[in-house]
Design an enzyme around this catalytic site. Structure first.
Site, mmCIF file in Angstrom:
data_model
loop_
_atom_site.group_PDB
_atom_site.id
_atom_site.type_symbol
_atom_site.label_atom_id
_atom_site.label_comp_id
_atom_site.label_asym_id
_atom_site.label_seq_id
_atom_site.Cartn_x
_atom_site.Cartn_y
_atom_site.Cartn_z
ATOM 1 N N GLY A 197 -26.049 -45.575 -43.817
ATOM 2 C CA GLY A 197 -24.613 -45.709 -43.565
ATOM 3 C C GLY A 197 -23.859 -44.443 -43.894
ATOM 4 N NE ARG A 232 -22.541 -35.666 -46.460
ATOM 5 C CZ ARG A 232 -22.891 -34.403 -46.500
ATOM 6 N NH1 ARG A 232 -22.182 -33.547 -47.196
ATOM 7 N NH2 ARG A 232 -23.944 -33.994 -45.854
ATOM 8 C CE LYS A 242 -21.619 -34.284 -42.373
ATOM 9 N NZ LYS A 242 -22.536 -33.754 -41.344
ATOM 10 N NE ARG A 291 -19.774 -36.100 -37.443
ATOM 11 C CZ ARG A 291 -20.941 -36.302 -38.063
ATOM 12 N NH1 ARG A 291 -21.861 -35.354 -38.089
ATOM 13 N NH2 ARG A 291 -21.202 -37.438 -38.665
ATOM 14 C CG ASP A 324 -30.431 -40.960 -40.598
ATOM 15 O OD1 ASP A 324 -31.657 -40.788 -40.510
ATOM 16 O OD2 ASP A 324 -29.715 -40.318 -41.378
HETATM 17 P P1 AMP Z 1 -27.935 -36.651 -43.746
HETATM 18 O O1 AMP Z 1 -29.208 -36.122 -44.318
HETATM 19 O O2 AMP Z 1 -26.772 -35.719 -43.898
HETATM 20 O O3 AMP Z 1 -28.101 -37.107 -42.335
HETATM 21 O O4 AMP Z 1 -27.528 -37.900 -44.615
HETATM 22 C C1 AMP Z 1 -28.397 -38.969 -44.858
HETATM 23 C C2 AMP Z 1 -27.685 -40.068 -45.589
HETATM 24 O O5 AMP Z 1 -27.228 -39.637 -46.865
HETATM 25 C C3 AMP Z 1 -26.457 -40.628 -44.885
HETATM 26 O O6 AMP Z 1 -26.402 -41.997 -45.139
HETATM 27 C C4 AMP Z 1 -25.337 -39.892 -45.555
HETATM 28 O O7 AMP Z 1 -24.119 -40.582 -45.469
HETATM 29 C C5 AMP Z 1 -25.828 -39.838 -46.982
HETATM 30 N N1 AMP Z 1 -25.242 -38.720 -47.730
HETATM 31 C C6 AMP Z 1 -25.481 -37.407 -47.546
HETATM 32 N N2 AMP Z 1 -24.774 -36.671 -48.418
HETATM 33 C C7 AMP Z 1 -24.066 -37.517 -49.182
HETATM 34 C C8 AMP Z 1 -23.141 -37.364 -50.273
HETATM 35 N N3 AMP Z 1 -22.821 -36.169 -50.758
HETATM 36 N N4 AMP Z 1 -22.613 -38.480 -50.794
HETATM 37 C C9 AMP Z 1 -22.930 -39.691 -50.328
HETATM 38 N N5 AMP Z 1 -23.800 -39.906 -49.328
HETATM 39 C C10 AMP Z 1 -24.363 -38.831 -48.749
HETATM 40 MG MG MG Z 2 -26.926 -37.830 -40.950
#
Ligand code: AMP
Ligand code: MG
Length: 507
Positions: A95, A98, A118, A181, A257
């Site tokens: 989900g 952030r 974001k 975004r 995702d």
């Molecule tokens: P990503 O690797 O950026 O595609 O993120 C993978 C998952 O981690 C997604 O569910 C993001 O929303 C969550 N996520 C990434 N960075 C953060 C953060 N700093 N705080 C909370 N959730 C995060």
């Molecule tokens: Mg992502």
């Protein structure tokens, strides 16, 4: 802190087609305000496309919206639910941890676009994360999205970015930032996986119907809408990934995702355009086994789509009133659309990059010619972008024009052998050089956001608050097929000490 009372804004009202779906598709959550937001940059071309008011966005009310501090009253902030396979491992609940969707805007061309912040704070999906984003990765996402758009490849884009005035703690404290975004939508393979894993076939159907309505309206009347949907998504992905390869792009984290079903490139994390051609190239520090290496991307695309197909099986079975085996057969044949889109886009694109025209007959020999070139490039460490662009500038009969291309190979003789065959092949075509060169230049950019240049922008902004390098880089990468003779240094590959070997996820 909670956001202060909502404000009237000279903006078109946000719409909420996604938020009208059942409540368990998302969580309502306001952004968490930040202490001292200030505007870093607005994307005027995109603001114009969306029909928004740039002056208002730059005003304190506009910046308050981009920072999540004060939202227009028509915004309905939500975090979307999704799951995903990360490096092959299924995570049932990811989900938006952030990212917060404010709503949708219908642009001047009638296209519905999501507007999302974001880095806007914690959500029910944040797990142990802080919900924040760091300036460096925000800059990278901004630059790469604009470059991708300039290249003509479908992508999400940044409407703007603000600094938060607040440190974000990673390996060390870093300046925080929020990226706004704009995306055709944020529905991912992982969105389907979220509901499918919970056995919620109704939700899978609701999502599929929504996706058809929003992105594949031509399928609304189909007799087999879900099989056709799978095929249409697969075709768009096949084409997209072919286009990445043709410009040397490595996404870096092709988790399910991070694959948007609109067909746009999304989630610029540890991604990069490669310098020297190397199919095994990886930049991501977290991709230890090269799962998402440049040359792996076509097969990973299909792997991800297979996960999507699994989610859709119950719909396919119900559709045909058949059993699961029949549904699987249907899914497999729908997935054939992936290769059928990828192969001609990739090989046709490569042939066009060396300037050969399909005469309907011997494309096999042409494919060998271009594959031979790639092999020599890999072996002799030729720069991907420059080799093809300089080839576009060359005339096979004029050795002086071939010199810059051959000089890019550690063994220039390896290029000469190939160039002799190329020359032979082009003779058959009887096309004026200038015409062929114009076609080739329109496919092979002079400028990509080279990793060391992106790093230079990040360092200048992070260490000195200097955004001038950002402006200079954006100016060339947003018009990448044009010659910008006064900016020729942006065409240079990195010197030994400038090479960036890894980029980091920046979460
Ligand atoms: P990503 O690797 O950026 O595609 O993120 C993978 C998952 O981690 C997604 O569910 C993001 O929303 C969550 N996520 C990434 N960075 C953060 C953060 N700093 N705080 C909370 N959730 C995060
Ligand atoms: Mg992502």
């Amino acid at each position: 802190m909670t956001p202060t009372a909502s404000a009237a804004a000279p903006l078109p009202p946000f719409e909420h087609s996604y938020a009208e779906l059942p409540g368990h598709f998302y969580a309502e959550i306001p952004p968490t305000p930040v202490p001292e937001p200030y505007l870093l940059r607005l994307n005027h071309a995109l603001i114009d496309e969306l029909g928004l008011d740039a002056d208002w966005l730059a005003s304190s009310d506009g910046v308050a919206m981009l920072a999540g501090n004060r939202l227009p009253e028509t915004a309905k902030p939500i975090a979307m639910a999704y799951a995903g396979h990360q490096f092959g491992n299924f995570v049932p609940s990811l989900g938006d941890g952030r990212a917060i969707l404010l709503g949708e805007v219908v642009d001047r061309q009638g296209r519905r676009r999501d507007v999302q912040l974001k880095g806007a704070g914690r959500t029910p999906f944040s797990r142990s994360g802080d919900g924040r984003a760091v300036l460096g990765p925000v800059l990278r996402e901004y630059i790469l999205g604009e470059a991708m758009h300039g290249l003509g490849i479908p992508t999400t884009r940044a409407l703007g970015m603000v600094a938060t005035g607040e440190p974000v703690f990673r390996e060390r404290p870093e300046p925080g930032a929020i990226l706004t975004r704009v995306a055709a939508s944020h529905i991912r393979v992982g969105t389907f996986e979220y509901f499918a894993r919970r056995g919620n076939t109704d939700a899978v159907r609701t999502l599929a119907d929504y996706l058809i309505q929003r992105h594949y309206p031509e399928l609304a009347e189909s007799d087999a809408p879900y099989a056709d949907l799978l095929a249409a998504i697969a075709a768009r992905q096949g084409e997209l990934i072919a286009r990445w390869l043709l410009v040397g792009f490595i996404h870096g984290v092709m988790n399910t995702d991070n694959m948007a079903l609109s067909g746009e490139t999304i989630d610029y994390g540890p991604c990069a355009f490669m310098d020297e051609y190397d199919p095994n190239q990886v930049y991501s520090s977290i991709d230890r086994f090269g799962r998402y290496a440049y040359g792996q991307q076509p097969s990973i695309g299909l792997w991800n789509l297979t996960q999507l197909a699994n989610c859709l099986l119950p719909l396919l079975a119900a559709d045909t009133e058949e059993d699961m085996e029949a549904a699987k057969t249907q899914a497999r044949s729908a997935l054939d659309a992936y290769g059928k889109a990828f192969e001609p886009a990739y090989y046709g694109g490569l042939r066009a990059k060396i300037g050969v025209m399909d005469d309907g007959t011997d494309t096999g020999a042409d494919d060998e010619l271009v594959t031979d070139l790639l092999g020599r490039m890999a072996q002799h460490r030729a720069d991907f972008t420059n080799t093809f662009r300089l080839l576009a500038d060359a005339r096979p009969d004029d050795p002086a024009t071939l010199e810059p291309v051959r000089a890019g190979f550690t063994d220039p003789a390896a290029f000469d052998t190939w160039a002799a065959q190329w020359r032979e092949r082009l003779t058959r075509q009887r096309e004026p050089d200038a015409e062929r060169q114009a076609r080739m230049r329109a496919l092979s950019p002079a400028y990509i956001p080279r990793n060391h240049r992106v790093q230079e922008v990040i360092d200048a902004a992070t260490e000195r608050g200097d955004l001038a390098p950002l402006e200079r880089l954006l100016a060339v990468v947003s018009r990448p097929y044009d010659d910008h003779p006064e900016q020729a240094e942006y065409r240079q590959p990195p010197q030994e000490h400038e090479v960036v070997h890894q980029t980091f996820c920046g979460t």
